[in-house]
Design a protein around this motif. Structure first.
Motif, PDB file in Angstrom:
ATOM      1  N   ASP A  46       0.800  -1.223   0.000  1.00 20.30           N
ATOM      2  CA  ASP A  46       0.000   0.000   0.000  1.00 20.30           C
ATOM      3  C   ASP A  46       0.834   1.275   0.000  1.00 20.30           C
ATOM      4  O   ASP A  46       0.288   2.373   0.109  1.00 20.30           O
ATOM      5  CB  ASP A  46      -0.992   0.007   1.170  1.00 20.30           C
ATOM      6  N   GLY A  47       2.141   1.151  -0.159  1.00 21.27           N
ATOM      7  CA  GLY A  47       2.983   2.329  -0.368  1.00 21.27           C
ATOM      8  C   GLY A  47       3.076   2.710  -1.837  1.00 21.27           C
ATOM      9  O   GLY A  47       3.785   3.636  -2.205  1.00 21.27           O
ATOM     10  N   TRP A  48       2.331   1.978  -2.677  1.00 22.86           N
ATOM     11  CA  TRP A  48       2.308   2.253  -4.122  1.00 22.86           C
ATOM     12  C   TRP A  48       0.875   2.506  -4.584  1.00 22.86           C
ATOM     13  O   TRP A  48      -0.081   1.958  -4.018  1.00 22.86           O
ATOM     14  CB  TRP A  48       2.823   1.056  -4.910  1.00 22.86           C
ATOM     15  N   LEU A  49       0.740   3.281  -5.652  1.00 22.98           N
ATOM     16  CA  LEU A  49      -0.506   3.377  -6.405  1.00 22.98           C
ATOM     17  C   LEU A  49      -0.274   2.724  -7.763  1.00 22.98           C
ATOM     18  O   LEU A  49       0.776   2.925  -8.383  1.00 22.98           O
ATOM     19  CB  LEU A  49      -0.932   4.830  -6.608  1.00 22.98           C
ATOM     20  N   LEU A  50      -1.242   1.953  -8.219  1.00 23.97           N
ATOM     21  CA  LEU A  50      -1.170   1.325  -9.536  1.00 23.97           C
ATOM     22  C   LEU A  50      -1.884   2.205 -10.555  1.00 23.97           C
ATOM     23  O   LEU A  50      -3.037   2.579 -10.360  1.00 23.97           O
ATOM     24  CB  LEU A  50      -1.824  -0.062  -9.492  1.00 23.97           C
ATOM     25  N   PHE A  51      -1.182   2.541 -11.640  1.00 26.98           N
ATOM     26  CA  PHE A  51      -1.754   3.285 -12.755  1.00 26.98           C
ATOM     27  C   PHE A  51      -1.798   2.333 -13.955  1.00 26.98           C
ATOM     28  O   PHE A  51      -0.777   2.113 -14.605  1.00 26.98           O
ATOM     29  CB  PHE A  51      -0.888   4.506 -13.108  1.00 26.98           C
ATOM     30  N   LYS A  52      -2.963   1.779 -14.230  1.00 22.03           N
ATOM     31  CA  LYS A  52      -3.096   0.842 -15.354  1.00 22.03           C
ATOM     32  C   LYS A  52      -3.678   1.609 -16.543  1.00 22.03           C
ATOM     33  O   LYS A  52      -4.819   2.084 -16.485  1.00 22.03           O
ATOM     34  CB  LYS A  52      -3.997  -0.328 -14.967  1.00 22.03           C
ATOM     35  N   PRO A  53      -2.907   1.753 -17.637  1.00 22.57           N
ATOM     36  CA  PRO A  53      -3.393   2.528 -18.791  1.00 22.57           C
ATOM     37  C   PRO A  53      -4.694   1.953 -19.356  1.00 22.57           C
ATOM     38  O   PRO A  53      -4.850   0.738 -19.477  1.00 22.57           O
ATOM     39  CB  PRO A  53      -2.255   2.414 -19.805  1.00 22.57           C
ATOM     40  N   LYS A  54      -5.634   2.848 -19.701  1.00 22.76           N
ATOM     41  CA  LYS A  54      -6.910   2.426 -20.266  1.00 22.76           C
ATOM     42  C   LYS A  54      -6.854   2.290 -21.782  1.00 22.76           C
ATOM     43  O   LYS A  54      -7.775   1.747 -22.391  1.00 22.76           O
ATOM     44  CB  LYS A  54      -8.001   3.436 -19.893  1.00 22.76           C
TER      45      LYS A  54
END
Length: 480
Positions: free
Chosen positions: A381-389
């Motif tokens: 939880d020290g990361w955010l996931l950015f998954k391209p749309k």
């Protein structure tokens, strides 16, 4: 009588030592065969081999325990040298962030005072063996307990030669051999006095110091140029996007006070969230000649998760899954290729999966740093996931804009506040970025990639040339 190892034993880890070679210690690490290879190199040198105790008039450590109390620290006074003030390898003491103690406290621990020409050396922790000469600019100072202070007999050995010798690869190996053991490395003064040192003629010492100094100067020049190139990226990016950052304002009360209308209040009441700087940045982004989109329009954004207690899920088994930590990255990294640790499959059920090509963004502490995944794995939880749309966006462009100072400032606005800054995921989703045409994205990304490659080449040259210089200097020290 002869002795042979069994064929199934690892002879790289198991070795024999003669009883006559025991030196008062019984730990196997102290008697590694590599140590004797180093000693043989010293013994076979044409130069005299001596102990550090015989080339110094004084070898002491700093005060431990409660010798220095909180009230002894002052704004101005006697510099109190810490491990953080020593540069590993270059042999200089950094003077831009010194702390000070009162003269009265200094006199209480006068046995460990240092003056120009003395040598200070880290004798505990990860930087054990880092050594520096006290410069002329520090008239008198003192040291913490994790440092040692040495006064060299200069007719035998110059201080600059001593730190150059200690900072060679062989010098470091010999120093770490003196470690007393334990979870945190530590060299006691009694062992430090036994440190073996070769004493070439003074003219050879001077040549060694000059060569190493020139090598570090060349390294610093290349690294400075590399950093200049990296620092130029933001200016180029903003220029191409037609955006200006607001000028820095003086940090005075008059410049920091502002009035906010009630209708402008959102979900927060802290003044930081409403700083004019953020408002100007958001306004300038909205005026970009290119399309402007929120991050949630182009990314699916989620927080990572951790199985707890995490230590119960680490594994070295083959079915272990990549566990991605901040420690797997460096500030100037762009991609993540590997991880140091893996977790059990059952632990992964309580985390969040990331795939190759996804972005992850550090969420706490050193927040706001984006990386592109070159492997799959799971994030805490020290990361955010950015998954391209969509695939119709240049990922290198996205990385460049996300890692820019422009967007970092808006990430800063998105922190929750408190002792440790953490990003508010809902605010992060609303952050807006310029999104030029794909051709323009490609142009920007290619130019920035060229700059990064030039910087990386300079950094690699600096490393290679320094390593070569160290090797040449070591050969000079050994008389080869």
């Amino acid at each position: 009588m002869s002795f042979q190892f069994s064929a199934d034993l690892n002879t790289d880890k198991i070795f024999l030592i003669n009883h006559k070679n025991l030196e008062g210690r019984l730990d196997a690490e102290y008697y590694q065969p590599s140590h004797y290879r180093d000693i043989n190199l010293l013994v076979n040198s044409p130069y005299p081999l001596d102990k550090l105790d015989n080339v110094c008039t004084r070898i002491v450590d700093g005060p431990f325990g409660s010798a220095i109390k909180a009230e002894d620290y002052v704004e101005e006074g006697i510099p109190f040298i810490r491990v953080a003030d020593i540069t590993h390898g270059e042999g200089t003491i950094k003077t831009d962030n010194l702390i000070f103690i009162s003269n009265e406290a200094h006199q209480k621990i006068s046995r460990s005072k240092i003056v120009p020409g003395d040598v200070v050396i880290a004798k505990t922790g990860a930087t054990m063996g880092a050594a520096s000469v006290v410069p002329e600019s520090i008239v008198e100072a003192n040291i913490r307990g994790d440092l040692g202070a040495l006064t060299v007999i200069e007719k035998i050995c110059s201080p600059q030669y001593l730190i150059t010798y200690i900072n060679t690869e062989i010098g470091q190996r010999l120093f770490w051999r003196l470690d007393s053991g334990g979870t945190r490395g530590r060299v006691v003064i009694g062992n430090l006095k036994k440190y073996p040192i070769l004493i070439p003629p003074k003219e050879i010492q001077a040549e060694i110091v000059t060569r190493m100094g020139a090598a570090y100067e060349g390294k610093n020049q290349k690294e400075t140029e590399a950093q200049r190139l990296l620092d130029s990226i933001d200016a180029y990016l903003l220029d191409e996007l037609g955006i200006q950052l607001p000028e820095a304002k003086e940090n005075t009360v008059e410049k920091q006070v502002f009035i906010l209308q009630f209708k402008e209040l959102q979900s927060r009441l802290d003044p930081f969230f409403y700083k004019k700087e953020f408002k100007v940045i958001e306004m300038n982004i909205s005026k970009s000649p290119w399309k402007v989109v929120s991050l949630e329009e182009i990314f699916q954004i989620n927080r990572g998760g951790s199985p707890r207690p995490i230590n119960n899920y680490f594994t070295d088994e083959e079915d272990g899954i990549n566990w991605i930590k901040i420690g797997d990255t460096k500030n100037d990294d762009k991609y993540i290729y590997q991880t140091k640790q893996k977790i059990k499959p059952e632990g992964a059920k309580h985390s969040r999966k990331v795939s190759e090509g996804d972005f992850i963004l550090s969420n706490s502490m050193s927040f706001g740093r984006p990386y592109i995944m070159k492997i799959s794995g799971y994030i805490h939880d020290g990361w955010l996931l950015f998954k391209p749309k969509t695939t119709n966006i240049n990922k290198d462009y996205l990385h460049s804009i996300l890692s820019s100072q422009l967007i970092y400032k808006l990430f800063k606005k998105s922190t929750l506040g408190g002792v440790v800054d953490n990003l508010n995921i809902d605010l992060v989703k609303k952050v807006k970025i310029p999104l030029p045409s794909l051709n323009k994205q490609n142009e920007i990304a290619n130019h920035i990639t060229t700059i990064r490659n030039q910087a990386k080449q300079l950094q690699q040259q600096a490393k290679t040339e320094l390593a070569q210089a160290k090797q040449e200097v070591e050969q000079l020290i050994l008389g080869e």
